[in-house]
Design an enzyme around this catalytic site. Structure first.
Site, PDB file in Angstrom:
ATOM      1  N   LYS A 161      39.570  25.722 -30.244  1.00 54.43           N
ATOM      2  CA  LYS A 161      39.943  25.679 -28.837  1.00 54.43           C
ATOM      3  C   LYS A 161      40.764  24.425 -28.548  1.00 54.43           C
ATOM      4  O   LYS A 161      40.465  23.349 -29.074  1.00 54.43           O
ATOM      5  CB  LYS A 161      38.665  25.683 -27.985  1.00 54.43           C
ATOM      6  CG  LYS A 161      38.871  25.738 -26.487  1.00 54.43           C
ATOM      7  CD  LYS A 161      37.511  25.817 -25.791  1.00 54.43           C
ATOM      8  CE  LYS A 161      37.640  26.012 -24.300  1.00 54.43           C
ATOM      9  NZ  LYS A 161      36.311  26.193 -23.663  1.00 54.43           N
ATOM     10  N   SER A 238      36.367  29.981 -20.948  1.00 57.70           N
ATOM     11  CA  SER A 238      37.670  29.394 -21.187  1.00 57.70           C
ATOM     12  C   SER A 238      38.037  29.344 -22.672  1.00 57.70           C
ATOM     13  O   SER A 238      39.139  28.938 -23.039  1.00 57.70           O
ATOM     14  CB  SER A 238      37.708  27.978 -20.618  1.00 57.70           C
ATOM     15  OG  SER A 238      36.736  27.150 -21.251  1.00 57.70           O
ATOM     16  N   SER A 262      31.478  29.404 -21.149  1.00 54.05           N
ATOM     17  CA  SER A 262      32.783  29.617 -21.763  1.00 54.05           C
ATOM     18  C   SER A 262      32.750  30.073 -23.217  1.00 54.05           C
ATOM     19  O   SER A 262      33.787  30.406 -23.777  1.00 54.05           O
ATOM     20  CB  SER A 262      33.636  28.347 -21.644  1.00 54.05           C
ATOM     21  OG  SER A 262      33.986  28.132 -20.298  1.00 54.05           O
TER      22      SER A 262
END
Length: 514
Positions: A161, A238, A262
């Protein structure tokens, strides 16, 4: 293709369809696809069945790249069907294919031939170097791991990420302006280094919602990554790009963060295994923070074996304490009232199938849990990123900008009151977790459709945060297992355990799923 080969009216229908594609004329495209629930459209992202689903997907997609039609082949199928296979030659280079089964509708009362309609279509686009909605940087690999073939993560491809430091790269945080001026990292984040030392290789840095301040999976600047399970639904964020990379097979493991869901939300939306770790169990050195009171490291994988190997390599020995209650599943009626009826039905059928003891317990009010998390998270998010946001007022997408605007007005008194309440809520939730593993649907229902408007997405977000806040308040580990199917889409089952029970919680989830 010679004119005489085409049945009467089909060439004109085909040309009209191609013109509508290039003009993004959704009304004409809807007209040219056969009505009803049996119409089919497929591409690399997956299969859509039914005219309504196809129309909704098309309305959110936008037009296709400029192209012309090359070689075209026709084959009759029965008395009133023709299979058309055509090459697409793109102006920007590259070729693709489109395959359509055209069928003639029934004749009119006056004997006039019925119109040609597409009953099934498959599209192969031109090869892409990489999907920029999924990846920011991609390599083969970008960073190789320990070459020992006996390493626990040997051969595992890791998507990182875009919040974690990767040596030689910048942290972009999902925002092009922030990325432009970010410093190049001189060292890997600890969570990245641990996976490399365990044999995993970083294949790329994956997209995130801006500053991780969202759980939808939309990024205003780089687009919405695909949902690897259901192409017309949102991917969840996310940790959106990394989750999508795993779901579509371009990575085996996603390294992400979970502040308010997330990791768990994209795991549920895309049919993946996901683990949010006990708060503080995995070092956050080299991680761009959002709200440090709740930020945790987590991973997603297509199978529990890979997920557990990553967890075992990354977690300290004290993360293997047993789940209290000897496998008793704890359910909360208020949580079940928060989910969609079909999801609740599927969840209750699952718990019955497990044959496990299920006990009803009571938590503090979900709205109070969610609001406490919201206020503390907002205050910390503004401290972490507010100065930059204030200096770049036009750099954020509207949804994240609105979230930061709300964070900006949280007062010191608001935060102090929320922190005091957080301490009491944490004690209350942990006392419940001392009796077993809390079991609930990970999210209220399947992922929202990609065509959902901002208001619908916000409603889903609010409902989701009432569920995901439980683990955040407790600082507890949570596993999302791909168990349920609702309306043809995946929905996870979540287990929340006492702090430190991360590995045992994963093992319990694996046993329940079977």
């Amino acid at each position: 293709m010679p004119e005489e080969v085409w049945p009467k009216g089909l060439r004109e229908a085909f040309r009209r369809y191609e013109a509508a594609l290039l003009a993004d004329d959704v009304a004409v495209l809807d007209e040219l696809f056969a009505p009803g629930p049996d119409t089919i459209r497929g591409d690399a992202a997956g299969l859509l069945v039914g005219h309504e689903r196809i129309s909704a997907f098309r309305s959110a997609r936008g037009g296709v790249a400029t192209r012309r039609i090359g070689r075209t082949e026709l084959r009759p199928v029965g008395d009133d069907g023709v299979l058309v296979v055509a090459e697409s030659w793109f102006d920007g280079g590259g070729r693709g294919l489109q395959t359509q089964l055209w069928q003639r509708g029934p004749r009119a009362d006056d004997g006039t031939a019925g119109p040609w309609r597409i009953a099934a279509a498959h599209v192969t686009g031109r090869p892409a170097a990489f999907d920029r909605s999924v990846w920011r940087v991609l390599g083969d690999p970008l960073v190789p791991g320990d070459p020992d073939p006996e390493a626990p993560l040997a051969g595992v491809r890791v998507a990182v990420k875009d919040l974690f430091a990767v040596r030689g790269q910048v942290v972009g945080a999902g925002n092009p302006e922030y990325e432009r001026t970010a410093p190049v990292a001189s060292e890997h984040a600890t969570a990245v280094r641990t996976l490399l030392d365990a044999g995993g290789s970083v294949v790329g840095i994956a997209r995130t919602d801006e500053f991780a301040y969202s759980i939808a999976g939309r990024n205003h600047h780089t687009g919405t990554p695909p949902n690897g399970a259901v192409p017309d639904r949102m991917p969840g964020g996310s940790t959106s790009g990394a989750a999508a990379a795993v779901a579509i097979g371009q990575a085996d493991l996603a390294l992400g963060t979970d502040t308010a869901g997330s990791v768990r939300v994209p795991a549920s939306y895309q049919g993946l295994w996901g683990l949010r770790t006990t708060h503080g169990a995995v070092s956050r050195d080299g991680l761009l923070p959002l709200a440090e009171t709740f930020d945790t490291v987590g991973w997603l994988a297509r199978d529990v074996t890979t997920l557990r190997a990553a967890a075992a390599a990354s977690l300290p020995p004290d993360a293997a304490v047993p789940v209290p209650g000897d496998g008793v599943l704890l359910v909360v009626e208020e949580l079940l009232r928060s989910v969609e009826p079909a999801t609740r039905d599927a969840f209750e059928a699952f718990t019955e199938r497990t044959g496990t003891t299920v006990r009803t317990v009571v938590l503090p009010p979900l709205a109070e849990l969610a609001e406490t998390v919201r206020v503390v998270q907002a205050a910390e998010a503004w401290r972490a990123d507010g100065e930059w946001v204030a200096a770049h007022p036009d750099a954020l997408g509207p949804d994240v900008a609105a979230r930061f605007a709300a964070a900006r007005v949280v007062t010191t008194a608001d935060e102090d009151a929320a922190r005091a309440r957080l301490a009491d809520l944490r004690t209350a939730v942990r006392s419940v977790l001392a009796g077993g593993a809390l079991c609930l649907p990970t999210v209220p229902g399947p992922a929202p459709f990609r065509t959902s408007d901002a208001a619908a997405v916000d409603r889903t977000r609010a409902a989701t945060l009432r569920m995901t806040a439980v683990a955040g308040v407790a600082g507890a580990p949570a596993v999302s297992a791909p168990v349920l199917t609702v309306a043809g889409a995946p929905v996870g089952v979540c287990l929340v355990g006492a702090p430190g029970s991360d590995l045992a919680l994963l093992d319990l989830a694996a046993r329940l799923v079977g």
